[in-house]
Design a protein around this motif. Structure first.
Motif, PDB file in Angstrom:
ATOM      1  N   MET A 117       0.844  -1.179   0.000  1.00 51.45           N
ATOM      2  CA  MET A 117       0.000   0.000   0.000  1.00 51.45           C
ATOM      3  C   MET A 117       0.884   1.235   0.000  1.00 51.45           C
ATOM      4  SD  MET A 117      -3.245   0.677   2.374  1.00 51.45           S
ATOM      5  CE  MET A 117      -3.888  -0.840   1.720  1.00 51.45           C
ATOM      6  N   SER A 118       0.333   2.306  -0.452  1.00 53.18           N
ATOM      7  CA  SER A 118       1.078   3.553  -0.536  1.00 53.18           C
ATOM      8  C   SER A 118       0.419   4.591   0.350  1.00 53.18           C
ATOM      9  CB  SER A 118       1.060   4.036  -1.982  1.00 53.18           C
ATOM     10  OG  SER A 118       1.567   5.348  -2.085  1.00 53.18           O
ATOM     11  N   ASN A 119       1.239   5.443   0.883  1.00 47.71           N
ATOM     12  CA  ASN A 119       0.721   6.567   1.645  1.00 47.71           C
ATOM     13  C   ASN A 119       0.328   7.627   0.635  1.00 47.71           C
ATOM     14  OD1 ASN A 119       0.223   8.725   3.255  1.00 47.71           O
ATOM     15  ND2 ASN A 119       2.199   8.734   4.278  1.00 47.71           N
ATOM     16  N   PRO A 151       2.181   1.251  -9.179  1.00 50.58           N
ATOM     17  CA  PRO A 151       3.569   1.130  -8.735  1.00 50.58           C
ATOM     18  C   PRO A 151       4.054   2.374  -7.997  1.00 50.58           C
ATOM     19  CG  PRO A 151       3.345   0.254 -10.941  1.00 50.58           C
ATOM     20  CD  PRO A 151       2.008   0.857 -10.589  1.00 50.58           C
ATOM     21  N   HIS A 152       4.700   2.136  -6.864  1.00 45.70           N
ATOM     22  CA  HIS A 152       5.243   3.213  -6.034  1.00 45.70           C
ATOM     23  C   HIS A 152       6.439   2.653  -5.274  1.00 45.70           C
ATOM     24  CE1 HIS A 152       2.400   0.993  -3.552  1.00 45.70           C
ATOM     25  NE2 HIS A 152       3.181   1.289  -2.527  1.00 45.70           N
ATOM     26  N   PRO A 153       7.328   3.524  -4.830  1.00 49.63           N
ATOM     27  CA  PRO A 153       8.580   3.066  -4.215  1.00 49.63           C
ATOM     28  C   PRO A 153       8.482   2.957  -2.694  1.00 49.63           C
ATOM     29  CG  PRO A 153       8.662   5.420  -4.519  1.00 49.63           C
ATOM     30  CD  PRO A 153       7.307   4.991  -5.014  1.00 49.63           C
ATOM     31  N   HIS A 154       9.398   2.197  -2.123  1.00 49.11           N
ATOM     32  CA  HIS A 154       9.613   2.177  -0.674  1.00 49.11           C
ATOM     33  C   HIS A 154      11.106   2.076  -0.419  1.00 49.11           C
ATOM     34  CE1 HIS A 154       5.520   1.822   0.834  1.00 49.11           C
ATOM     35  NE2 HIS A 154       5.249   0.911  -0.092  1.00 49.11           N
ATOM     36  N   ALA A 155      11.525   2.608   0.730  1.00 45.81           N
ATOM     37  CA  ALA A 155      12.910   2.435   1.187  1.00 45.81           C
ATOM     38  C   ALA A 155      12.933   2.521   2.707  1.00 45.81           C
ATOM     39  CB  ALA A 155      13.815   3.510   0.599  1.00 45.81           C
ATOM     40  N   SER A 187      10.092  -1.131  -5.696  1.00 45.07           N
ATOM     41  CA  SER A 187       8.767  -0.576  -5.996  1.00 45.07           C
ATOM     42  C   SER A 187       7.801  -1.734  -6.171  1.00 45.07           C
ATOM     43  CB  SER A 187       8.800   0.319  -7.245  1.00 45.07           C
ATOM     44  OG  SER A 187       9.347  -0.359  -8.354  1.00 45.07           O
ATOM     45  N   HIS A 188       6.507  -1.453  -5.903  1.00 43.59           N
ATOM     46  CA  HIS A 188       5.495  -2.506  -6.031  1.00 43.59           C
ATOM     47  C   HIS A 188       4.126  -1.911  -6.328  1.00 43.59           C
ATOM     48  CE1 HIS A 188       3.655  -2.694  -1.681  1.00 43.59           C
ATOM     49  NE2 HIS A 188       4.062  -1.485  -1.928  1.00 43.59           N
ATOM     50  N   SER A 189       3.222  -2.795  -6.753  1.00 43.75           N
ATOM     51  CA  SER A 189       1.820  -2.420  -6.943  1.00 43.75           C
ATOM     52  C   SER A 189       0.960  -3.433  -6.215  1.00 43.75           C
ATOM     53  CB  SER A 189       1.459  -2.397  -8.430  1.00 43.75           C
ATOM     54  OG  SER A 189       1.548  -3.704  -8.980  1.00 43.75           O
ATOM     55  N   GLU A 190      -0.277  -3.027  -5.884  1.00 42.40           N
ATOM     56  CA  GLU A 190      -1.222  -3.906  -5.211  1.00 42.40           C
ATOM     57  C   GLU A 190      -2.591  -3.673  -5.816  1.00 42.40           C
ATOM     58  OE1 GLU A 190       0.291  -1.823  -1.826  1.00 42.40           O
ATOM     59  OE2 GLU A 190       0.125  -3.641  -0.635  1.00 42.40           O
ATOM     60  N   GLU A 191      -3.266  -4.783  -6.142  1.00 42.50           N
ATOM     61  CA  GLU A 191      -4.583  -4.632  -6.752  1.00 42.50           C
ATOM     62  C   GLU A 191      -5.466  -5.810  -6.363  1.00 42.50           C
ATOM     63  OE1 GLU A 191      -4.049  -5.001 -11.124  1.00 42.50           O
ATOM     64  OE2 GLU A 191      -2.028  -5.603 -10.595  1.00 42.50           O
TER      65      GLU A 191
END
Ligand code: MN
Length: 313
Positions: free
Chosen positions: A1-3, A73-77, A117-121
């Protein structure tokens, strides 16, 4: 999930362990995830007055509802993402090439480390409601630049303790240990209670409980949906009773101060700005293949530098 809050605030998490057991309800707030059929989640961490429970630094819960999740798609670190479902299915894709359907009772754990990076659906379904939680775990300084990796665990240990059935998602409880990779001493567990139980918890951990369904009391306090019950440190037995299901989170108080902005956990403004630029330029975080749609653009940085400010209240 993305903020996807439109103006993510600088959140500087500083551990502040309670001296001992407390019972402190933390009211969550509704956040729209965005998109044409926006799904609303309840965020109970970070919240006013408390930014972390152990290394847990982000808690969103959603559903049960007939909703479709679609997070491009969005990044995380600098963190791990923990996806845990009670019903429904969510398809995960990431820049390592992972393609994994997460289902109830199974853990999707993504360690972003230096960058992923990832996507969720998910499909909207009237029969199978979507109900779950999305959690983030901050990585300690010594491990936050590890290579990104993805884990799926279908066979998590289940412990029976009195009237409680405890699925250990991360860490250990009562001798049952999750195979999931953790970088700090912590606990994540789903507890199904029917009757009562005394859960053997680690006295050096702070703990918190989040109701998922039903009617549950923890440490004498009734859990409410959308409210995280913070329990402090210093307990060796956690009294639980009722009929329902809740999430128990805990960990050694996280002593490092962190800067959390958008989907990144860092240590300084410049580092966060570099993460943001790395995503904007299409480097650092790789490419998610197979998602039908454009990646999420990063929001603008605040006009002032992200500075150490102490704890936000
Ligand atoms: Mn995400």
């Amino acid at each position: 999930m993305s903020n996807l809050e439109t103006a993510p605030q600088e959140i500087r998490c500083a551990a502040a362990a309670a001296a001992g057991p407390v019972v402190e309800p933390l009211t969550g707030h509704a956040v729209a995830l965005g998109g044409p059929r926006a799904m609303t989640v309840t965020r109970t961490l970070p919240t006013r007055g408390r930014r972390m429970v152990g290394a847990w630094c982000f808690i969103d819960d959603y559903g049960p509802e007939a909703a479709a999740m679609r997070v491009p798609p969005h990044p995380h670190a600098g963190l791990q993402t923990v996806t845990w479902l009670l019903s429904g299915e969510v398809l995960h894709r990431d820049s390592l090439g992972s393609l994994q359907e997460v289902r109830p009772g199974r853990l999707n754990l993504m360690t972003a480390g230096r960058g992923i990076s990832h996507s969720e659906e998910s499909e909207e379904s009237a029969e199978t409601l979507l109900h779950g939680v999305q959690l983030w775990v901050a990585l300690p300084d010594g491990d936050r630049h590890v290579a990104p990796h993805f884990e799926h665990h279908a066979g998590l240990p289940v412990l029976t303790e009195g009237g409680a059935q405890v699925t250990v998602i991360m860490g250990s409880l009562g001798g049952a240990t999750s195979p999931a990779r953790a970088y700090t001493p912590l606990l994540g567990a789903e507890v199904v209670i029917s009757g009562s139980a005394a859960l053997p918890v680690e006295p050096g951990f702070e703990h918190a409980a989040l109701l998922l369904s039903g009617d549950v009391e923890v440490a004498g306090a009734r859990l409410e949906r959308g409210t995280l019950l913070y329990l402090g440190c210093g307990r060796s037995d956690l009294q639980v009773s009722g009929q329902g299901r809740f999430l128990l989170l805990g960990g050694e108080p996280f002593e490092e101060e962190i800067v959390m902005w958008w989907n990144f956990v860092g240590r300084s403004h410049d580092e966060i700005a570099a993460f943001r630029q790395g995503w904007a330029e299409g480097e650092t975080f790789g490419t998610v293949r197979g998602f039908d749609g454009a990646p999420l653009p990063a929001p603008a940085l605040p006009t002032t530098r992200l500075k150490p400010r102490g704890r936000v209240r």
